[in-house]
Design an enzyme around this catalytic site. Structure first.
Site, PDB file in Angstrom:
ATOM      1  N   PHE A 122     -26.837-115.845 -69.954  1.00 30.57           N
ATOM      2  CA  PHE A 122     -27.837-116.436 -70.842  1.00 30.57           C
ATOM      3  C   PHE A 122     -28.938-117.163 -70.072  1.00 30.57           C
ATOM      4  O   PHE A 122     -30.071-117.252 -70.536  1.00 30.57           O
ATOM      5  CB  PHE A 122     -27.144-117.388 -71.829  1.00 30.57           C
ATOM      6  CG  PHE A 122     -27.966-117.695 -73.038  1.00 30.57           C
ATOM      7  CD1 PHE A 122     -28.046-116.786 -74.082  1.00 30.57           C
ATOM      8  CD2 PHE A 122     -28.663-118.885 -73.138  1.00 30.57           C
ATOM      9  CE1 PHE A 122     -28.812-117.061 -75.207  1.00 30.57           C
ATOM     10  CE2 PHE A 122     -29.424-119.175 -74.259  1.00 30.57           C
ATOM     11  CZ  PHE A 122     -29.499-118.262 -75.293  1.00 30.57           C
ATOM     12  N   GLU A 123     -28.624-117.664 -68.892  1.00 37.86           N
ATOM     13  CA  GLU A 123     -29.596-118.412 -68.090  1.00 37.86           C
ATOM     14  C   GLU A 123     -30.479-117.509 -67.223  1.00 37.86           C
ATOM     15  O   GLU A 123     -31.432-117.983 -66.604  1.00 37.86           O
ATOM     16  CB  GLU A 123     -28.867-119.422 -67.199  1.00 37.86           C
ATOM     17  CG  GLU A 123     -28.187-120.547 -67.955  1.00 37.86           C
ATOM     18  CD  GLU A 123     -26.886-120.158 -68.651  1.00 37.86           C
ATOM     19  OE1 GLU A 123     -26.526-120.831 -69.638  1.00 37.86           O
ATOM     20  OE2 GLU A 123     -26.235-119.175 -68.227  1.00 37.86           O
ATOM     21  N   ILE A 154     -18.332-109.751 -71.148  1.00 39.65           N
ATOM     22  CA  ILE A 154     -17.183-108.965 -71.593  1.00 39.65           C
ATOM     23  C   ILE A 154     -16.798-109.403 -73.005  1.00 39.65           C
ATOM     24  O   ILE A 154     -16.644-110.602 -73.271  1.00 39.65           O
ATOM     25  CB  ILE A 154     -16.004-109.124 -70.611  1.00 39.65           C
ATOM     26  CG1 ILE A 154     -16.438-108.640 -69.220  1.00 39.65           C
ATOM     27  CG2 ILE A 154     -14.776-108.357 -71.107  1.00 39.65           C
ATOM     28  CD1 ILE A 154     -15.490-108.981 -68.099  1.00 39.65           C
ATOM     29  N   SER A 169     -13.068-112.036 -78.772  1.00 38.98           N
ATOM     30  CA  SER A 169     -12.682-111.910 -80.179  1.00 38.98           C
ATOM     31  C   SER A 169     -13.673-112.573 -81.137  1.00 38.98           C
ATOM     32  O   SER A 169     -13.448-112.580 -82.343  1.00 38.98           O
ATOM     33  CB  SER A 169     -11.285-112.509 -80.380  1.00 38.98           C
ATOM     34  OG  SER A 169     -11.277-113.862 -79.970  1.00 38.98           O
ATOM     35  N   THR A 170     -14.779-113.121 -80.606  1.00 37.37           N
ATOM     36  CA  THR A 170     -15.780-113.758 -81.467  1.00 37.37           C
ATOM     37  C   THR A 170     -17.112-113.017 -81.358  1.00 37.37           C
ATOM     38  O   THR A 170     -17.284-112.133 -80.524  1.00 37.37           O
ATOM     39  CB  THR A 170     -16.001-115.230 -81.064  1.00 37.37           C
ATOM     40  OG1 THR A 170     -16.635-115.272 -79.787  1.00 37.37           O
ATOM     41  CG2 THR A 170     -14.678-115.989 -81.009  1.00 37.37           C
ATOM     42  N   HIS A 227     -19.817-114.227 -80.264  1.00 35.58           N
ATOM     43  CA  HIS A 227     -20.593-114.789 -79.152  1.00 35.58           C
ATOM     44  C   HIS A 227     -21.137-113.683 -78.246  1.00 35.58           C
ATOM     45  O   HIS A 227     -22.289-113.721 -77.812  1.00 35.58           O
ATOM     46  CB  HIS A 227     -19.714-115.761 -78.351  1.00 35.58           C
ATOM     47  CG  HIS A 227     -20.388-116.405 -77.200  1.00 35.58           C
ATOM     48  ND1 HIS A 227     -21.316-117.414 -77.353  1.00 35.58           N
ATOM     49  CD2 HIS A 227     -20.286-116.184 -75.871  1.00 35.58           C
ATOM     50  CE1 HIS A 227     -21.750-117.783 -76.164  1.00 35.58           C
ATOM     51  NE2 HIS A 227     -21.146-117.046 -75.237  1.00 35.58           N
ATOM     52  N   ARG A 275     -17.526-100.216 -63.489  1.00 39.31           N
ATOM     53  CA  ARG A 275     -18.973-100.158 -63.278  1.00 39.31           C
ATOM     54  C   ARG A 275     -19.445-101.045 -62.131  1.00 39.31           C
ATOM     55  O   ARG A 275     -20.621-101.065 -61.799  1.00 39.31           O
ATOM     56  CB  ARG A 275     -19.683-100.522 -64.580  1.00 39.31           C
ATOM     57  CG  ARG A 275     -19.566 -99.413 -65.606  1.00 39.31           C
ATOM     58  CD  ARG A 275     -19.783 -99.912 -67.024  1.00 39.31           C
ATOM     59  NE  ARG A 275     -19.654 -98.827 -67.996  1.00 39.31           N
ATOM     60  CZ  ARG A 275     -18.518 -98.304 -68.430  1.00 39.31           C
ATOM     61  NH1 ARG A 275     -17.373 -98.761 -67.964  1.00 39.31           N
ATOM     62  NH2 ARG A 275     -18.490 -97.327 -69.312  1.00 39.31           N
TER      63      ARG A 275
END
EC number: 2.5.1.78
Length: 153
Positions: A57-58, A82, A85-86, A88, A127
């Site tokens: 995000f930064e 990665i 379960s949310t 986000h 990857r």
């Protein structure tokens, strides 16, 4: 008709690499791949700067800072988001990809998106150099090509 293609000769190019510290074991492998790609194509080690950020995000902020500087011909962003379960994951992936794309468009410099967005750790590992190539290496080669193409146009 004129045809323009960026050359893969990197002598004299100066590059910035941004790596997310979150999922650092993946980011480190991507960084290794990028450094290998730059070195194999002629970038001097002294012409490579690496900035570590807390997470994906930064990255757009530091990418913008580097891309606005006349010091760099290209910037690459490396890391891994990665899926958990949310939701986000969805927000981070969306904002990071848009942010990095906007930096490139705003500054006119190539800013390569080497942030893996995977469903699980196994896909990220694949990857990052074990099975499906190394996205860091691919981004380095892409950055060289784009920096040279921009100079050519």
């Amino acid at each position: 008709m004129n045809i323009f293609e960026g050359k893969l000769i990197a002598e004299g190019l100066k590059v910035g690499i941004i790596v997310g510290r979150f999922n650092e074991f993946i980011g480190s492998k991507l960084l290794d791949g990028a450094l290998d790609g730059f070195k194999r194509h002629g970038v001097n080690v002294e012409d490579i700067d690496v900035a570590w950020v807390p997470g994906a995000f930064e990255m757009p902020l530091i990418a913008k800072k580097m891309a606005k500087s006349p010091k760099y011909d290209a910037v690459i962003c490396l890391g891994a988001v990665i899926k958990g379960s949310t939701s986000h994951y969805d927000y981070v992936c969306s904002e990071v990809s848009k942010g990095i794309a906007n930096v490139s468009l705003e500054t006119g410099k190539p800013v390569m998106f080497g942030v893996l967005t995977t469903n699980n750790i196994e896909q990220a590992i694949e990857r990052a150099g074990t099975k499906a190539g190394n996205k860091g290496y691919e981004c380095a080669v892409g950055a060289i090509e784009m920096a040279n193409l921009i100079k050519e146009l």
